[in-house]
Write a protein that holds these residues in place. Structure first.
Motif, short mmCIF file in Angstrom:
data_model
loop_
_atom_site.label_atom_id
_atom_site.label_comp_id
_atom_site.label_asym_id
_atom_site.label_seq_id
_atom_site.Cartn_x
_atom_site.Cartn_y
_atom_site.Cartn_z
N GLU A 187 47.53 110.32 39.60
CA GLU A 187 48.80 110.01 38.93
C GLU A 187 49.21 111.15 38.00
N LYS A 190 50.48 113.97 40.12
CA LYS A 190 51.83 113.70 40.65
C LYS A 190 52.88 113.89 39.57
N GLN A 191 52.54 113.49 38.32
CA GLN A 191 53.49 113.64 37.23
C GLN A 191 53.79 115.12 36.98
N ARG A 194 56.10 116.24 39.67
CA ARG A 194 57.48 115.77 39.47
C ARG A 194 58.21 116.63 38.45
N ARG A 381 60.52 110.13 48.30
CA ARG A 381 59.78 111.27 47.77
C ARG A 381 60.71 112.24 47.05
N ASP A 384 61.40 110.83 43.73
CA ASP A 384 60.21 110.98 42.87
C ASP A 384 60.13 112.38 42.28
#
Length: 426
Positions: A187, A190-191, A194, A381, A384
Protein backbone atom coordinates in the motif's frame (compact mmCIF):
# COMPACT_ATOMS: atom_id res chain seq x y z
CA UNK A 1 20.51 -31.81 19.94
CA UNK A 2 23.48 -29.66 20.88
CA UNK A 3 22.81 -26.10 22.02
CA UNK A 4 22.82 -23.39 19.40
CA UNK A 5 25.95 -21.17 19.28
CA UNK A 6 26.17 -18.30 21.73
CA UNK A 7 28.20 -15.10 21.53
CA UNK A 8 31.89 -15.65 22.20
CA UNK A 9 31.91 -19.33 21.27
CA UNK A 10 35.19 -20.85 20.17
CA UNK A 11 34.98 -22.00 16.56
CA UNK A 12 36.96 -24.17 14.15
CA UNK A 13 36.44 -23.11 10.53
CA UNK A 14 36.40 -25.53 7.59
CA UNK A 15 36.74 -24.61 3.91
CA UNK A 16 36.97 -27.19 1.13
CA UNK A 17 38.11 -26.12 -2.32
CA UNK A 18 36.49 -28.08 -5.14
CA UNK A 19 38.25 -26.27 -7.98
CA UNK A 20 41.83 -27.30 -7.39
CA UNK A 21 43.03 -23.89 -6.20
CA UNK A 22 42.82 -22.11 -2.86
CA UNK A 23 40.34 -19.26 -2.60
CA UNK A 24 41.80 -16.89 -0.02
CA UNK A 25 38.92 -14.43 -0.41
CA UNK A 26 36.38 -17.12 0.51
CA UNK A 27 38.34 -17.85 3.70
CA UNK A 28 38.57 -14.16 4.61
CA UNK A 29 34.82 -13.78 4.07
CA UNK A 30 34.11 -16.82 6.27
CA UNK A 31 36.20 -15.33 9.08
CA UNK A 32 34.31 -12.04 8.77
CA UNK A 33 30.99 -13.88 8.92
CA UNK A 34 32.08 -15.79 12.02
CA UNK A 35 33.23 -12.58 13.74
CA UNK A 36 29.96 -10.88 12.77
CA UNK A 37 28.10 -13.75 14.46
CA UNK A 38 30.07 -13.10 17.65
CA UNK A 39 32.15 -16.28 17.62
CA UNK A 40 35.94 -16.52 18.04
CA UNK A 41 37.84 -18.34 15.24
CA UNK A 42 40.47 -20.63 16.78
CA UNK A 43 41.75 -22.59 13.78
CA UNK A 44 41.05 -23.09 10.08
CA UNK A 45 41.10 -26.44 8.32
CA UNK A 46 41.29 -26.49 4.52
CA UNK A 47 41.32 -29.28 1.96
CA UNK A 48 40.88 -29.94 -1.74
CA UNK A 49 38.38 -32.43 -3.12
CA UNK A 50 36.77 -33.29 -6.44
CA UNK A 51 33.31 -33.80 -4.91
CA UNK A 52 31.67 -33.80 -1.44
CA UNK A 53 31.71 -37.04 0.57
CA UNK A 54 28.14 -38.34 1.11
CA UNK A 55 28.71 -39.13 4.79
CA UNK A 56 30.98 -36.38 6.16
CA UNK A 57 31.13 -33.86 3.24
CA UNK A 58 34.91 -34.14 3.76
CA UNK A 59 36.64 -37.51 3.62
CA UNK A 60 36.75 -39.69 6.73
CA UNK A 61 40.46 -38.96 7.21
CA UNK A 62 39.92 -35.19 7.05
CA UNK A 63 36.92 -35.52 9.38
CA UNK A 64 39.14 -37.26 11.97
CA UNK A 65 41.72 -34.47 11.52
CA UNK A 66 39.04 -31.85 12.24
CA UNK A 67 37.93 -33.84 15.30
CA UNK A 68 41.54 -33.78 16.60
CA UNK A 69 41.67 -29.99 16.10
CA UNK A 70 38.37 -29.59 17.96
CA UNK A 71 39.70 -31.55 20.93
CA UNK A 72 43.09 -29.81 20.89
CA UNK A 73 41.59 -26.30 20.73
CA UNK A 74 38.66 -27.00 23.06
CA UNK A 75 36.26 -25.69 20.42
CA UNK A 76 32.52 -25.35 21.01
CA UNK A 77 31.45 -25.34 17.37
CA UNK A 78 32.66 -26.28 13.88
CA UNK A 79 31.55 -23.99 11.04
CA UNK A 80 31.65 -25.12 7.41
CA UNK A 81 31.86 -22.58 4.59
CA UNK A 82 29.48 -24.76 2.57
CA UNK A 83 25.93 -26.08 2.63
CA UNK A 84 25.67 -29.41 4.44
CA UNK A 85 22.89 -31.96 4.10
CA UNK A 86 20.98 -32.83 7.31
CA UNK A 87 22.59 -36.28 7.45
CA UNK A 88 26.11 -34.87 6.97
CA UNK A 89 25.48 -32.38 9.76
CA UNK A 90 24.29 -35.14 12.12
CA UNK A 91 27.19 -37.44 11.26
CA UNK A 92 29.73 -34.67 11.86
CA UNK A 93 28.14 -33.67 15.19
CA UNK A 94 28.29 -37.31 16.31
CA UNK A 95 31.98 -37.50 15.37
CA UNK A 96 33.07 -34.09 16.72
CA UNK A 97 30.84 -34.19 19.81
CA UNK A 98 30.04 -30.52 19.34
CA UNK A 99 27.67 -28.35 17.35
CA UNK A 100 28.19 -28.18 13.56
CA UNK A 101 26.90 -25.23 11.54
CA UNK A 102 26.95 -24.76 7.77
CA UNK A 103 27.15 -21.48 5.83
CA UNK A 104 23.38 -21.12 5.57
CA UNK A 105 22.90 -21.64 9.30
CA UNK A 106 25.67 -19.13 10.07
CA UNK A 107 24.13 -16.41 7.91
CA UNK A 108 20.67 -17.12 9.36
CA UNK A 109 22.14 -16.74 12.85
CA UNK A 110 23.65 -13.35 11.94
CA UNK A 111 20.35 -12.23 10.43
CA UNK A 112 18.53 -13.27 13.62
CA UNK A 113 20.84 -11.00 15.61
CA UNK A 114 20.42 -8.05 13.22
CA UNK A 115 16.64 -8.04 12.66
CA UNK A 116 15.03 -5.12 14.47
CA UNK A 117 11.62 -4.56 12.90
CA UNK A 118 8.58 -6.78 13.30
CA UNK A 119 8.74 -7.76 9.62
CA UNK A 120 12.45 -8.51 9.76
CA UNK A 121 12.05 -10.78 12.78
CA UNK A 122 9.18 -12.65 11.12
CA UNK A 123 11.22 -13.13 7.95
CA UNK A 124 14.26 -14.43 9.82
CA UNK A 125 12.21 -16.85 11.94
CA UNK A 126 10.47 -18.19 8.84
CA UNK A 127 13.79 -18.74 7.07
CA UNK A 128 15.25 -20.43 10.15
CA UNK A 129 12.29 -22.79 10.54
CA UNK A 130 12.35 -23.73 6.86
CA UNK A 131 16.06 -24.49 7.18
CA UNK A 132 15.87 -26.35 10.48
CA UNK A 133 12.73 -28.36 9.67
CA UNK A 134 14.89 -30.63 7.48
CA UNK A 135 17.31 -31.16 10.36
CA UNK A 136 14.90 -32.50 12.99
CA UNK A 137 16.26 -35.41 14.94
CA UNK A 138 15.54 -34.65 18.57
CA UNK A 139 15.22 -31.64 20.85
CA UNK A 140 12.84 -28.74 20.19
CA UNK A 141 11.91 -28.80 23.88
CA UNK A 142 11.06 -25.10 23.65
CA UNK A 143 8.07 -25.99 21.45
CA UNK A 144 6.57 -29.02 23.21
CA UNK A 145 7.66 -32.44 24.43
CA UNK A 146 5.58 -35.53 25.06
CA UNK A 147 6.89 -37.43 28.04
CA UNK A 148 6.30 -41.07 28.82
CA UNK A 149 5.26 -42.40 32.17
CA UNK A 150 2.50 -44.28 33.98
CA UNK A 151 -0.71 -43.90 32.05
CA UNK A 152 1.03 -42.14 29.16
CA UNK A 153 2.65 -45.06 27.35
CA UNK A 154 1.20 -46.53 24.20
CA UNK A 155 0.50 -45.57 20.61
CA UNK A 156 0.55 -41.95 19.58
CA UNK A 157 2.74 -39.38 17.91
CA UNK A 158 6.47 -39.82 18.18
CA UNK A 159 8.50 -36.83 19.35
CA UNK A 160 9.72 -36.29 15.78
CA UNK A 161 6.18 -36.27 14.36
CA UNK A 162 5.06 -33.87 17.07
CA UNK A 163 7.95 -31.52 16.36
CA UNK A 164 7.30 -31.59 12.62
CA UNK A 165 3.62 -30.83 13.12
CA UNK A 166 4.36 -27.96 15.51
CA UNK A 167 6.98 -26.45 13.18
CA UNK A 168 4.66 -26.78 10.19
CA UNK A 169 1.92 -25.00 12.14
CA UNK A 170 4.33 -22.21 13.13
CA UNK A 171 5.54 -21.81 9.53
CA UNK A 172 1.94 -21.42 8.31
CA UNK A 173 1.19 -18.84 11.01
CA UNK A 174 4.33 -16.84 10.18
CA UNK A 175 3.54 -16.94 6.45
CA UNK A 176 0.05 -15.56 7.08
CA UNK A 177 1.37 -12.74 9.27
CA UNK A 178 4.03 -11.87 6.70
CA UNK A 179 1.38 -11.65 3.98
CA UNK A 180 -0.43 -8.98 6.03
CA UNK A 181 2.80 -7.03 6.51
CA UNK A 182 3.57 -7.32 2.80
CA UNK A 183 0.12 -5.95 2.03
CA UNK A 184 0.82 -2.89 4.19
CA UNK A 185 4.20 -2.37 2.49
CA UNK A 186 2.54 -2.72 -0.91
CA UNK A 187 0.00 0.00 0.00
CA UNK A 188 2.85 2.37 0.83
CA UNK A 189 4.51 1.54 -2.48
CA UNK A 190 1.26 2.17 -4.40
CA UNK A 191 0.81 5.51 -2.64
CA UNK A 192 4.29 6.60 -3.77
CA UNK A 193 3.45 5.53 -7.31
CA UNK A 194 0.18 7.50 -7.24
CA UNK A 195 2.02 10.61 -6.11
CA UNK A 196 4.81 9.75 -8.57
CA UNK A 197 7.71 9.96 -6.19
CA UNK A 198 10.66 8.16 -7.84
CA UNK A 199 12.14 5.39 -5.70
CA UNK A 200 15.89 4.81 -5.48
CA UNK A 201 17.29 1.68 -3.81
CA UNK A 202 20.81 1.24 -2.47
CA UNK A 203 22.24 -2.17 -3.34
CA UNK A 204 25.72 -3.59 -3.09
CA UNK A 205 27.98 -6.14 -1.51
CA UNK A 206 27.71 -6.27 2.26
CA UNK A 207 30.10 -3.86 4.03
CA UNK A 208 30.45 -1.63 0.93
CA UNK A 209 29.32 1.37 3.01
CA UNK A 210 25.65 1.58 1.98
CA UNK A 211 24.33 2.48 5.42
CA UNK A 212 27.00 5.16 5.99
CA UNK A 213 26.14 6.64 2.59
CA UNK A 214 22.42 6.43 3.37
CA UNK A 215 22.86 8.18 6.73
CA UNK A 216 25.09 10.91 5.29
CA UNK A 217 22.72 11.64 2.40
CA UNK A 218 19.45 11.63 4.36
CA UNK A 219 20.42 12.44 7.95
CA UNK A 220 18.98 9.11 9.07
CA UNK A 221 20.34 7.10 11.99
CA UNK A 222 20.62 3.61 10.53
CA UNK A 223 23.08 1.39 12.41
CA UNK A 224 26.44 1.21 10.66
CA UNK A 225 29.54 -0.79 11.48
CA UNK A 226 32.55 -2.33 9.78
CA UNK A 227 31.05 -5.82 9.70
CA UNK A 228 29.02 -8.02 7.38
CA UNK A 229 25.24 -7.52 7.46
CA UNK A 230 25.44 -4.58 9.88
CA UNK A 231 21.94 -3.58 8.77
CA UNK A 232 19.17 -5.95 7.81
CA UNK A 233 15.83 -4.16 7.87
CA UNK A 234 15.08 -1.85 4.93
CA UNK A 235 14.75 1.84 5.79
CA UNK A 236 13.07 4.39 3.52
CA UNK A 237 13.83 8.13 3.67
CA UNK A 238 13.35 11.26 1.56
CA UNK A 239 16.34 12.60 -0.38
CA UNK A 240 16.39 16.19 -1.62
CA UNK A 241 17.96 16.60 -5.06
CA UNK A 242 20.25 19.34 -6.31
CA UNK A 243 17.78 20.54 -8.97
CA UNK A 244 14.88 20.75 -6.54
CA UNK A 245 12.37 17.99 -6.04
CA UNK A 246 13.04 14.80 -4.16
CA UNK A 247 13.11 11.02 -4.38
CA UNK A 248 12.48 8.25 -1.88
CA UNK A 249 15.66 6.29 -1.14
CA UNK A 250 15.72 2.82 0.45
CA UNK A 251 18.64 1.15 2.20
CA UNK A 252 18.53 -2.63 1.72
CA UNK A 253 20.30 -5.71 3.04
CA UNK A 254 23.79 -6.29 1.66
CA UNK A 255 24.44 -9.10 -0.79
CA UNK A 256 27.05 -11.82 -0.45
CA UNK A 257 28.33 -14.80 -2.42
CA UNK A 258 26.12 -17.88 -2.19
CA UNK A 259 23.30 -16.04 -0.41
CA UNK A 260 21.07 -18.84 0.97
CA UNK A 261 17.94 -19.46 -1.08
CA UNK A 262 15.89 -19.65 2.13
CA UNK A 263 16.80 -16.01 2.76
CA UNK A 264 16.08 -14.88 -0.79
CA UNK A 265 12.61 -16.45 -0.49
CA UNK A 266 11.90 -15.15 3.03
CA UNK A 267 13.03 -11.61 2.22
CA UNK A 268 10.92 -11.36 -0.92
CA UNK A 269 9.01 -8.29 0.28
CA UNK A 270 12.21 -6.55 1.41
CA UNK A 271 13.85 -7.23 -1.93
CA UNK A 272 10.67 -6.02 -3.65
CA UNK A 273 11.83 -2.49 -2.85
CA UNK A 274 14.81 -3.23 -5.09
CA UNK A 275 12.77 -4.83 -7.86
CA UNK A 276 10.23 -1.98 -8.01
CA UNK A 277 12.74 0.87 -7.77
CA UNK A 278 13.12 3.40 -10.58
CA UNK A 279 16.89 3.47 -10.07
CA UNK A 280 19.44 1.30 -8.26
CA UNK A 281 22.52 2.87 -6.70
CA UNK A 282 25.03 0.00 -6.87
CA UNK A 283 27.44 0.94 -4.06
CA UNK A 284 30.94 -0.48 -4.53
CA UNK A 285 33.92 -0.45 -2.15
CA UNK A 286 36.37 1.30 -4.48
CA UNK A 287 39.37 0.00 -2.54
CA UNK A 288 38.34 -3.66 -2.21
CA UNK A 289 40.81 -6.10 -3.78
CA UNK A 290 37.90 -8.27 -4.94
CA UNK A 291 35.88 -5.32 -6.25
CA UNK A 292 35.08 -6.90 -9.62
CA UNK A 293 34.04 -10.23 -8.06
CA UNK A 294 31.77 -8.41 -5.59
CA UNK A 295 30.13 -6.47 -8.41
CA UNK A 296 29.54 -9.73 -10.29
CA UNK A 297 27.94 -11.25 -7.17
CA UNK A 298 25.58 -8.30 -6.78
CA UNK A 299 24.52 -8.52 -10.42
CA UNK A 300 23.88 -12.24 -9.94
CA UNK A 301 21.61 -11.65 -6.93
CA UNK A 302 19.76 -8.87 -8.77
CA UNK A 303 19.11 -11.30 -11.61
CA UNK A 304 17.91 -13.94 -9.15
CA UNK A 305 15.30 -11.59 -7.66
CA UNK A 306 14.22 -10.25 -11.06
CA UNK A 307 15.74 -6.76 -10.73
CA UNK A 308 18.44 -6.97 -13.40
CA UNK A 309 16.46 -4.70 -15.78
CA UNK A 310 16.21 -1.79 -13.32
CA UNK A 311 18.51 1.09 -14.37
CA UNK A 312 21.73 1.24 -12.33
CA UNK A 313 24.18 3.94 -11.33
CA UNK A 314 27.54 2.71 -10.04
CA UNK A 315 28.63 4.53 -6.87
CA UNK A 316 32.29 3.94 -6.06
CA UNK A 317 32.53 4.62 -2.33
CA UNK A 318 35.44 5.09 0.12
CA UNK A 319 37.54 7.34 -2.15
CA UNK A 320 38.93 8.85 1.06
CA UNK A 321 40.91 5.60 1.37
CA UNK A 322 41.86 5.18 -2.30
CA UNK A 323 42.89 8.77 -3.13
CA UNK A 324 40.52 8.99 -6.12
CA UNK A 325 38.95 12.36 -6.89
CA UNK A 326 35.21 12.97 -6.52
CA UNK A 327 33.74 12.99 -10.02
CA UNK A 328 30.83 12.03 -12.24
CA UNK A 329 31.55 9.77 -15.24
CA UNK A 330 29.18 9.80 -18.22
CA UNK A 331 28.58 7.23 -20.94
CA UNK A 332 28.68 7.74 -24.71
CA UNK A 333 25.03 8.95 -24.63
CA UNK A 334 25.90 11.60 -22.04
CA UNK A 335 24.00 9.91 -19.21
CA UNK A 336 25.65 9.38 -15.79
CA UNK A 337 27.12 5.89 -15.34
CA UNK A 338 29.53 6.21 -12.38
CA UNK A 339 29.96 8.53 -9.42
CA UNK A 340 33.00 8.54 -7.12
CA UNK A 341 32.15 9.51 -3.53
CA UNK A 342 33.18 9.23 0.11
CA UNK A 343 30.28 8.49 2.45
CA UNK A 344 32.58 9.44 5.33
CA UNK A 345 33.61 12.93 4.16
CA UNK A 346 30.71 13.78 1.85
CA UNK A 347 32.97 14.25 -1.17
CA UNK A 348 31.08 13.67 -4.42
CA UNK A 349 27.61 14.07 -2.89
CA UNK A 350 26.71 17.00 -5.14
CA UNK A 351 27.67 14.96 -8.21
CA UNK A 352 25.63 12.02 -6.86
CA UNK A 353 22.52 14.16 -6.33
CA UNK A 354 22.91 15.60 -9.82
CA UNK A 355 23.19 12.11 -11.35
CA UNK A 356 20.14 10.83 -9.44
CA UNK A 357 18.13 13.88 -10.55
CA UNK A 358 19.04 13.29 -14.20
CA UNK A 359 18.31 9.57 -14.13
CA UNK A 360 14.96 9.85 -12.32
CA UNK A 361 13.70 12.83 -14.31
CA UNK A 362 10.76 11.61 -16.36
CA UNK A 363 9.10 12.99 -19.44
CA UNK A 364 5.36 13.52 -19.34
CA UNK A 365 2.88 12.25 -21.91
CA UNK A 366 -0.53 13.81 -22.55
CA UNK A 367 -3.37 12.99 -24.92
CA UNK A 368 -6.64 11.13 -25.45
CA UNK A 369 -6.93 7.38 -24.83
CA UNK A 370 -9.79 5.22 -26.13
CA UNK A 371 -10.89 2.37 -23.84
CA UNK A 372 -13.32 -0.43 -24.68
CA UNK A 373 -16.18 -1.46 -22.32
CA UNK A 374 -14.11 -4.45 -21.14
CA UNK A 375 -11.19 -2.26 -20.01
CA UNK A 376 -12.73 -1.02 -16.78
CA UNK A 377 -9.68 -2.16 -14.82
CA UNK A 378 -7.44 0.10 -16.92
CA UNK A 379 -9.84 3.00 -16.34
CA UNK A 380 -9.75 2.42 -12.57
CA UNK A 381 -5.94 2.24 -12.64
CA UNK A 382 -5.71 5.56 -14.47
CA UNK A 383 -7.89 7.20 -11.82
CA UNK A 384 -5.74 5.62 -9.06
CA UNK A 385 -2.65 7.16 -10.66
CA UNK A 386 -4.31 10.57 -10.79
CA UNK A 387 -3.74 10.68 -14.55
CA UNK A 388 -7.29 11.50 -15.75
CA UNK A 389 -7.90 15.14 -16.76
CA UNK A 390 -11.18 14.66 -18.60
CA UNK A 391 -13.48 11.77 -19.53
CA UNK A 392 -16.18 11.26 -22.15
CA UNK A 393 -18.48 8.31 -22.83
CA UNK A 394 -17.84 6.89 -26.27
CA UNK A 395 -20.54 5.75 -28.68
CA UNK A 396 -19.29 2.15 -28.50
CA UNK A 397 -20.00 2.00 -24.76
CA UNK A 398 -16.45 2.58 -23.60
CA UNK A 399 -14.63 5.71 -22.52
CA UNK A 400 -12.53 8.40 -24.14
CA UNK A 401 -10.11 9.75 -21.55
CA UNK A 402 -7.78 12.73 -21.56
CA UNK A 403 -4.74 11.61 -19.57
CA UNK A 404 -1.53 13.22 -18.41
CA UNK A 405 1.10 11.10 -16.64
CA UNK A 406 4.82 10.29 -16.46
CA UNK A 407 6.09 8.46 -19.52
CA UNK A 408 7.58 5.67 -17.40
CA UNK A 409 4.21 4.94 -15.78
CA UNK A 410 2.39 5.10 -19.11
CA UNK A 411 4.78 2.60 -20.72
CA UNK A 412 4.46 0.31 -17.71
CA UNK A 413 0.66 0.45 -17.91
CA UNK A 414 0.69 -0.28 -21.64
CA UNK A 415 3.01 -3.23 -21.09
CA UNK A 416 0.90 -4.76 -18.30
CA UNK A 417 -2.47 -4.18 -20.00
CA UNK A 418 -1.25 -4.68 -23.58
CA UNK A 419 -2.49 -1.28 -24.71
CA UNK A 420 -1.68 0.59 -27.89
CA UNK A 421 1.08 3.01 -26.81
CA UNK A 422 -0.05 5.83 -29.15
CA UNK A 423 -2.17 8.70 -27.81
CA UNK A 424 -4.56 10.91 -29.76
CA UNK A 425 -3.50 14.53 -29.26
CA UNK A 426 -6.73 16.02 -30.62
Amino acid sequence: MFDRPQSGERAVLVHIDFRGEQDADALDELRELVLSAGATPLATVTATRHAPDPKYFVGSGKAEEIADVVRAEGADIVIFNHTLSPSQERNLERLFQCRVLDRTGLILDIFAQRAQTHEGKLQVELAQLNHLSTRLVRGWTHLERQKGGIGLRGPGETQLETDRRLIGKRIRALSERLEKVRGQREEGRKQRQRNYVPTVALVGYTNAGKSTLFNSLTGAAVFEANQLFATLDPTVRRLELSEGGHVVIADTVGFIRHLPHDLVAAFRSTLQETKDADLLLHVVDAGAETRDEQMTTVRGVLKEIGAEAVPQLLVFNKIDLTGDAARLDRGPDGKPVRVWVSALTGAGFEELRQAVAELTRDETVEGWLQLDPGQGRVRARLFDLGAVREEEDSQEGGWRMHVRMPLREYRQLCRHERLDTSLDHH
